[in-house]
Write a protein that holds these residues in place. Sequence first.
Motif, PDB file in Angstrom:
ATOM      1  N   ARG A  94       0.866  -1.180   0.000  1.00 44.18           N
ATOM      2  CA  ARG A  94       0.000   0.000   0.000  1.00 44.18           C
ATOM      3  C   ARG A  94       0.901   1.228   0.000  1.00 44.18           C
ATOM      4  O   ARG A  94       2.126   1.113   0.155  1.00 44.18           O
ATOM      5  N   ARG A 102     -15.120   1.709   3.979  1.00 42.95           N
ATOM      6  CA  ARG A 102     -13.879   1.671   3.207  1.00 42.95           C
ATOM      7  C   ARG A 102     -13.458   3.080   2.790  1.00 42.95           C
ATOM      8  O   ARG A 102     -12.273   3.430   2.863  1.00 42.95           O
ATOM      9  N   VAL A 159      -9.895   4.665   4.112  1.00 46.09           N
ATOM     10  CA  VAL A 159      -8.875   5.086   3.150  1.00 46.09           C
ATOM     11  C   VAL A 159      -8.713   6.605   3.188  1.00 46.09           C
ATOM     12  O   VAL A 159      -7.599   7.129   3.058  1.00 46.09           O
ATOM     13  N   ARG A 177      -6.571   7.404   6.170  1.00 48.28           N
ATOM     14  CA  ARG A 177      -5.170   7.030   5.931  1.00 48.28           C
ATOM     15  C   ARG A 177      -4.501   8.003   4.970  1.00 48.28           C
ATOM     16  O   ARG A 177      -3.324   8.344   5.127  1.00 48.28           O
ATOM     17  N   THR A 178      -5.244   8.487   3.982  1.00 45.55           N
ATOM     18  CA  THR A 178      -4.710   9.506   3.083  1.00 45.55           C
ATOM     19  C   THR A 178      -4.315  10.745   3.867  1.00 45.55           C
ATOM     20  O   THR A 178      -3.237  11.314   3.655  1.00 45.55           O
ATOM     21  N   LEU A 231     -11.470   3.129  -5.226  1.00 43.19           N
ATOM     22  CA  LEU A 231     -11.289   1.891  -4.471  1.00 43.19           C
ATOM     23  C   LEU A 231     -11.345   0.684  -5.394  1.00 43.19           C
ATOM     24  O   LEU A 231     -10.543  -0.250  -5.264  1.00 43.19           O
ATOM     25  N   THR A 269      -5.165   2.573  -2.395  1.00 43.15           N
ATOM     26  CA  THR A 269      -4.970   2.439  -0.948  1.00 43.15           C
ATOM     27  C   THR A 269      -4.916   3.803  -0.279  1.00 43.15           C
ATOM     28  O   THR A 269      -4.911   3.891   0.949  1.00 43.15           O
ATOM     29  N   THR A 270      -4.834   4.855  -1.084  1.00 39.32           N
ATOM     30  CA  THR A 270      -5.029   6.235  -0.655  1.00 39.32           C
ATOM     31  C   THR A 270      -5.733   6.936  -1.814  1.00 39.32           C
ATOM     32  O   THR A 270      -5.696   6.462  -2.947  1.00 39.32           O
ATOM     33  N   CYS A 277      -1.724   9.867  -3.868  1.00 35.08           N
ATOM     34  CA  CYS A 277      -1.966  10.119  -2.439  1.00 35.08           C
ATOM     35  C   CYS A 277      -1.986  11.621  -2.246  1.00 35.08           C
ATOM     36  O   CYS A 277      -0.938  12.265  -2.233  1.00 35.08           O
TER      37      CYS A 277
END
Length: 745
Positions: free
Chosen positions: A249, A352, A356, A359-360, A642, A647-648, A666
């Motif tokens: 990721r 989700r 994500v 996390r971004t 997604l 993953t970002t 990202c």
Amino acid sequence: VWLNGELIGCGQYSNYPDAKTYERFSLEKAIKEGENTLAVTVFYNGRTSSVYERGDAGLLFEVRGGDVLAFSGTGTRCRPNPCYHSGSIAIVSGQLAYTFGYDSRGEDGFQSPGHSQGEEWRWILESEATAPENRSKLGARPVPRLVDGGSAEAVLVESGRFKFDETLAESGSGAEPEEQTAAGLTMTEGPVVGPGWQMQNSQISRVDPVELVGVPAGSPLQGMKDGLRVEVEDLDGRDGIYLVFDLGREEVGNLELEIEAPEGTIIDMGYGEHLDDGRVRTFVGGRSFAGRYIAGGGKRRFDHRFLRWAGRYLQLFVYSSEFTLHQFSLRRCDYPVEMTGEVETGNDLHRRIFDVGCRTLRLCMHEHYEDTPWREQALYANDARIQALCGYYAFGETAMPAASFALLGRGLREDGFINLTAPARPPLTIPSFTFAWMMAVRDHYLYTGDAELMRAFLPQICSMLKAFLEEREDGLLPLHQVRGIWHFYDWSAGMSGYSKDEFAHGLKVDAPLNCYLVLAIEAASQMLGWSDERVPEEFGSAADEIRQAIGDRFWDPEHGVFHTHEHRKRLTELTQALAILAGAGDEGMRATALERLAAPDSGLSEPGLSQSYYTFEAMMTHKEKYGAEVLRRIENVWGMMLDAGATTFWETITGARDFNNAGSLCHGWSAVPVYVLFHDVLGVQPVSPGFKEFTVKPLPQAVDRCSGKVTVPGGEITVSWKACEAEEVKYEVSAPDGLQCVTSA
């Protein structure tokens, strides 16, 4: 910084040259009885960019143990680092710092006790020492230091042989002038190219990992007890072995390498976000995502701590037929925040998108907010405002937005705008971002209740606004048509700036900039009201005049839209959204524009991922009617990313192909759904600073239930609601003492 050979800290906070900060590290674990060796390596950038304003090179230190035990000055010895290349070398990008070259043959253990200082070491001169009275001007780091998040697991996914064609370098095809300076790290006499360009342009021939290195694709490097052993035949001096690793990721961290290779072996390393080129894209548009390491013989470890790398994939080009790779990864550098906010709708896609998105955000938080940790690592006001709004909810984070918006505020230009990025003084600015910064200062007080940032910059904001209001012509703020001004609003059709030809044909004013000006006036007026200060009379009257003038100049009754400008080239969602939020024109105009904006087949140019924030905010002004459409758009657009394996979240919906193959995968500004889920689906919204008064306005039109919590001053607000029959909603709301829910509807 090392003490007795043990690393005790790194990473000075980046600030302006006249506002330097100090770092404080504990020596407790490394100090010993008797003589101790303190060693420091300093990286001096020396190149003004989007992340740095050039200042003087230097180092100040003090060792304290109650009393001052040692300090920098004429009693300190120095020399150039014998391993890192100093001087001309490739840059990562125009916005960021330099790549690096490291020759481990120069390692002599200077960090450890017992090192013999030869004649290359010299004493600091009196003229180089900083006077004690100047040291007191240093400030403390305003945000927590990054923490070690451990090594990302690297999995071997590709391998093969490569050959570099020297005629490419000789012709100069594709190599930027600044890229053609590996400066002392060349393998032969003749033309010089950097490792990023060299890896991108080498011929590669894939070989199955089982055949080449004896392990199958998908093997984790960390699981190989004796390392990844490579032994091949039939390589000449310009051939080598390449290996590609997947971190699973997007990650951000410091490069770490441990390798056993013959002395003098050149090892080029690259990083990137995808394998669309059949390899890691290490060179694109003059940008170089790579570094070079020269083996010193035997097993050696190397950690590069002067620049964060970001991406999902790492790549090695090794100019040797025999070596053993023990470690090759990114050691995560994490800003210490925790997920304190929660939103749960019972919908897996929403979960989700939320995860994500958060996390971004985290991967774009380090010393300050970053647009992207891969290509720029730069602090922009527009990006940072969106990141902060999401972060107040998700993390309860207050230090980073305060420090980031303070950095931006200190970058005031002579023309009344703030610098495009901070801490830097780039030659370019975006006027709309200045107004976004003013709104961000207001947001910070509203969400945190901490008035320090507002008090520091509200006088400056009011002064700036008064100056802009004096510039108005026929009620509207004209577009500055001078070099260094970029009238950017969004990476969408018709909104990314104006050409000289458009100005030559009479373009003088537009709607978006004046909408931003109204929104900034409203933000300043709110802050003055919260501070019990008088709102200047001209603020209210000017805002009304601008609203009216926008309607008079830009409303198109035939099509039911606000035009961006009088040349009427494009009809855009963003212009409608800004006009609605700013209260432009009359109520009928705004209602008509909103209805078209919310229509699935509106015919309007859609906004980019970040500026969809304004579209969603405008639609949520009538959330009972249009809120479900907001959630549908989020599910479609962010769900598409997604489905593509993100993953970002990306810089734009085009992904890596955008910006001539330099699109970021990202980008913090794309986390807008995190804000919507908290602010509009869970429905928790501050009414007065620090949530002293708050409201709960959920979205039962789109989901039938939602629960979650939001960290606020003094604790957390928890909310659980469920849609019932007859359009009723059942609530459970709790909040810390002193906070009041003023409505739940």
